[in-house]
Motif scaffolding. Structure first.
Motif, short mmCIF file in Angstrom:
data_model
loop_
_atom_site.label_atom_id
_atom_site.label_comp_id
_atom_site.label_asym_id
_atom_site.label_seq_id
_atom_site.Cartn_x
_atom_site.Cartn_y
_atom_site.Cartn_z
N ILE B 26 2.09 8.09 -3.82
CA ILE B 26 1.18 6.95 -3.64
C ILE B 26 1.43 6.43 -2.21
N GLU B 27 0.39 6.44 -1.37
CA GLU B 27 0.59 6.12 0.05
C GLU B 27 -0.10 4.83 0.45
N GLY B 28 0.55 4.04 1.27
CA GLY B 28 -0.11 2.90 1.90
C GLY B 28 0.01 1.62 1.11
N ASP B 92 0.07 8.91 6.99
CA ASP B 92 -0.94 7.85 6.82
C ASP B 92 -0.44 6.67 5.99
N CYS B 93 0.89 6.57 5.76
CA CYS B 93 1.32 5.63 4.73
C CYS B 93 1.50 4.19 5.23
N GLN B 94 1.36 3.95 6.53
CA GLN B 94 1.49 2.60 7.08
C GLN B 94 2.75 1.88 6.59
N ARG B 163 -5.97 7.77 -2.38
CA ARG B 163 -6.33 6.95 -1.22
C ARG B 163 -7.78 6.47 -1.33
N ALA B 164 -8.69 7.38 -1.74
CA ALA B 164 -10.11 7.02 -1.81
C ALA B 164 -10.41 6.04 -2.95
N THR B 165 -9.52 5.94 -3.95
CA THR B 165 -9.78 4.97 -5.02
C THR B 165 -9.47 3.55 -4.57
N ALA B 166 -8.75 3.40 -3.44
CA ALA B 166 -8.38 2.07 -2.93
C ALA B 166 -7.68 1.23 -4.00
N GLY B 167 -6.85 1.87 -4.79
CA GLY B 167 -6.07 1.15 -5.81
C GLY B 167 -6.68 1.22 -7.21
#
Lengths: 279, 279
Positions: B26-28, B92-94, B163-167
């Motif tokens: 799980i990134e970001g 890309d995980c910020q 990532r594309a689900t935005a959570g």
């Protein structure tokens, strides 16, 4: 074909080259077909993959042949080229590409006669080429009469924008305007300006979309729906100048929708509801 | 942190590694925050960027600190790491990433008690990770009670999907089923199955969405709307098993809408119309 010419065409992927020559690149069968069909006067040169045959070059496949045939009713120069040359023009062009005339596209957009109560989709500072293309496609699907890119947006003749429109750039006039120019134009055309915005301003809460859809004042008038930047939405100053502020309700736990999705939902809902209204 | 461990975590980008270890990445900040908030039992380890300080590692910034604090109410192991290590875990995980337990996510989805007349979004053979994530987000926004990936779809635990689900993957149960299993399950739950399809079958034309929205039979029942593959749509055999076929009308010259756009329009229209119906 001369390497120099091939390089010049490929170079239209760069904004500076497009501006210098007033030309832009249309890649792939779908975009080229729609350009040749709906805006043939904007297409100057067509490059198509062909193999050498005993009677001259043979175009590769039926799809490409039918596009070339369609282009021959207009003053479009057809250049057969090898697979290697086509790949150098554009790696994604699937055997066909065209060079368009930027001024002709702009003139077509400016010259389009809008109907009496037009339905316009406007976008303020849209920056991502994929988004810009997708929203033009959504506006086309919703039957919008025009698209306006307001203020500092991505160049609508960027090849990535054109690809993402899936041909819609050639179906619907796309204009560019500054903010004042946009509101002046909307006033002149007697358009109700509707901001698509989640937060509204201090003094003004947005109305929910389903409620706005049932409002006969909105259904029966000319209107321009304006959407904000991908990251920042719409500026308060700009919101203050709009007649309405409308937001899409979120029924689950999602915090937001992205620009392309919001535009598709809002434009298509308004289209469906006004088409029902006039049935 | 040992290089070996870092490599193992980064390797969860590969399906084979995910399947072997039953773990996923799980990134970001957004995804990790939503996972920790809504499915904390599925999160095993949390990696966060920190700088060495006199009293031990200091987490970089308020956003990351608040996520870590939230995670500490649960049995989640927090590993401070350097910027370089975080970048190796995921470019890309910020500054923040987590390792989740695949079985726990699946158990949560299977164990979710659906309401009496659920609203379900189903996708047959969705293959693109970006699309898969975007449609889960749209289903969440529309207040769907569950998402079903039917037949051979992209792995929902692919990092690009998440990532594309935005959570939203952590907001809504996402199940996977075969075709027969899906129709069996829909029968058991007394769901009306609605195919989203442009063409229909030889014997059956699709109904237009605005007409379907006014149909009280559709508004007041439990339903599952099923969308087809990005390129091929739905198979005739599968269409034949659905109770309804509905299409989005196209008012302009656009020939089609892409999967993510279609799903957002159809699910959100149905949600708005049933919320109005129950107001």
């Amino acid at each position: 074909m001369k390497a120099d010419r091939v390089r010049k065409v490929a170079d239209l992927a760069n904004r500076r080259t497009r501006e210098r020559f007033g030309r832009f690149l249309i890649e792939g069968p779908q975009s080229v077909r729609e350009a040749v069909t709906w805006m043939p006067d904007s297409v100057r040169d067509l490059y198509v993959q062909a193999a050498d045959g005993p009677d001259g070059p043979r175009i590769a496949g039926e799809t490409l042949t039918s596009i070339v045939e369609r282009s021959q009713e207009h003053r479009i120069y057809v250049h057969p080229a090898s697979e290697a040359v086509m790949r150098r023009i554009s790696p994604d062009c699937q055997g066909i590409a065209a060079v368009g005339d930027a001024d002709a596209v702009r003139a077509t957009a400016q010259g389009t006669q809008l109907p009496e109560k037009p339905f316009v989709a406007a976008f303020w500072q849209v920056r991502d080429p994929g988004n810009a293309g997708t929203v033009i496609r959504a506006a086309d699907a919703a039957g919008c009469d025009a698209v306006v890119f307001v203020d500092d947006c991505v160049d609508m003749l960027n090849p990535k924008v054109i690809r993402a429109t899936a041909g819609s750039l050639f179906h619907i006039p796309v204009m560019t305007m500054g903010v004042d120019e946009f509101f002046g134009w909307a006033g002149e055309k007697v358009l109700r300006t509707i901001a698509a915005d989640v937060y509204g301003t201090d003094g003004r809460e947005p109305r929910e979309l389903p409620e706005a859809l049932r409002d006969q004042d909105l259904a029966g008038v000319g209107k321009a729906v304006i959407f904000g930047n991908e990251a920042r939405g719409l500026e308060p100053g700009l919101l203050g100048r709009c007649d309405d502020i409308v937001r899409i309700p979120l029924y689950g736990k999602a915090e937001s929708l992205n620009l392309a999705t919001s535009a598709a939902i809002m434009l298509m809902s308004m289209a469906m509801s006004s088409h029902i209204g006039t049935m």
